[in-house]
Design a protein around this motif. Sequence first.
Motif, PDB file in Angstrom:
ATOM      1  N   PHE A  45      -9.680  -5.203  -3.196  1.00  0.00           N
ATOM      2  CA  PHE A  45      -9.382  -4.796  -1.826  1.00  0.00           C
ATOM      3  C   PHE A  45      -8.331  -5.711  -1.195  1.00  0.00           C
ATOM      4  O   PHE A  45      -7.374  -5.253  -0.576  1.00  0.00           O
ATOM      5  N   VAL A  46      -8.480  -7.011  -1.379  1.00  0.00           N
ATOM      6  CA  VAL A  46      -7.518  -7.973  -0.836  1.00  0.00           C
ATOM      7  C   VAL A  46      -6.162  -7.774  -1.491  1.00  0.00           C
ATOM      8  O   VAL A  46      -5.124  -7.792  -0.828  1.00  0.00           O
ATOM      9  N   TRP A  47      -6.130  -7.573  -2.816  1.00  0.00           N
ATOM     10  CA  TRP A  47      -4.857  -7.350  -3.516  1.00  0.00           C
ATOM     11  C   TRP A  47      -4.153  -6.090  -2.988  1.00  0.00           C
ATOM     12  O   TRP A  47      -2.948  -6.074  -2.783  1.00  0.00           O
ATOM     13  N   GLY A  48      -4.932  -5.018  -2.706  1.00  0.00           N
ATOM     14  CA  GLY A  48      -4.354  -3.782  -2.170  1.00  0.00           C
ATOM     15  C   GLY A  48      -3.759  -4.001  -0.785  1.00  0.00           C
ATOM     16  O   GLY A  48      -2.681  -3.499  -0.469  1.00  0.00           O
ATOM     17  N   LEU A  49      -4.443  -4.761   0.052  1.00  0.00           N
ATOM     18  CA  LEU A  49      -3.909  -5.041   1.387  1.00  0.00           C
ATOM     19  C   LEU A  49      -2.620  -5.851   1.331  1.00  0.00           C
ATOM     20  O   LEU A  49      -1.675  -5.596   2.071  1.00  0.00           O
ATOM     21  N   VAL A  50      -2.568  -6.822   0.449  1.00  0.00           N
ATOM     22  CA  VAL A  50      -1.357  -7.644   0.315  1.00  0.00           C
ATOM     23  C   VAL A  50      -0.210  -6.799  -0.194  1.00  0.00           C
ATOM     24  O   VAL A  50       0.932  -6.921   0.271  1.00  0.00           O
ATOM     25  N   THR A  51      -0.478  -5.908  -1.129  1.00  0.00           N
ATOM     26  CA  THR A  51       0.572  -5.042  -1.680  1.00  0.00           C
ATOM     27  C   THR A  51       1.124  -4.119  -0.601  1.00  0.00           C
ATOM     28  O   THR A  51       2.338  -3.951  -0.488  1.00  0.00           O
ATOM     29  N   ILE A  52       0.261  -3.522   0.210  1.00  0.00           N
ATOM     30  CA  ILE A  52       0.711  -2.622   1.272  1.00  0.00           C
ATOM     31  C   ILE A  52       1.517  -3.388   2.316  1.00  0.00           C
ATOM     32  O   ILE A  52       2.561  -2.938   2.778  1.00  0.00           O
ATOM     33  N   ALA A  53       1.058  -4.559   2.703  1.00  0.00           N
ATOM     34  CA  ALA A  53       1.756  -5.361   3.698  1.00  0.00           C
ATOM     35  C   ALA A  53       3.122  -5.808   3.183  1.00  0.00           C
ATOM     36  O   ALA A  53       4.089  -5.874   3.946  1.00  0.00           O
ATOM     37  N   ARG A  56       5.788  -2.969   3.517  1.00  0.00           N
ATOM     38  CA  ARG A  56       6.185  -2.648   4.874  1.00  0.00           C
ATOM     39  C   ARG A  56       7.314  -3.555   5.345  1.00  0.00           C
ATOM     40  O   ARG A  56       8.210  -3.134   6.063  1.00  0.00           O
TER      41      ARG A  56
END
Length: 187
Positions: A45-53, A56
């Motif tokens: 979950f943390v890796w997915g958030l970092v990738t999305i951020a 952007r």
Amino acid sequence: MDYANRKRPPKRPPIKKKPAAKKASAQRAVPWRIVVLALVLVGLFVWGLVTIAGKRHQQPAVSPSQPEPVPATVPQSINELPELPQERWEYIDELENQEVIVDVPEREVGPPKVMQCGSFRQLADAERLRAQIAMAGLESQVRTTEGQTGTWHRVILGPYATKREAEAERHKLERARIHNCMIWNWE
């Protein structure tokens, strides 16, 4: 029954807990599989958030040799306005020159109306009701009539040209707590 002098009930012996049950709950095994699975899911979950951020904040690189496209619909000057469109509709001119004839029937006005608020044997009772009506702000009359059953003193208001006028005054009387007024055709 005398509650003050009664004897106390005998004490019960305390319930003894088994020491084996206490040790079993303290030594319960930790489910390591669930702990590891939870840590893996949190990490994903943390890796997915970092990738999305990270996506952007990245902006596409613009090469300096390509000029920016200019929209073709922007006028060259602020004072220049586009031409007015031509009207396609003909009914606007036709309706301006038309005259509409409407046949409105006249309201039929019936006979004049009178409102009777009471009929009493005693003149004093009729005068008392007349005074209550006067306190409501309306003017009434007491008419005395002779009938087959004796003398009657009627308290009436009116005459009114329409029933609507009579209804309006009846509502005033009802707000003043004078009820049972009836509207009749005037004879």
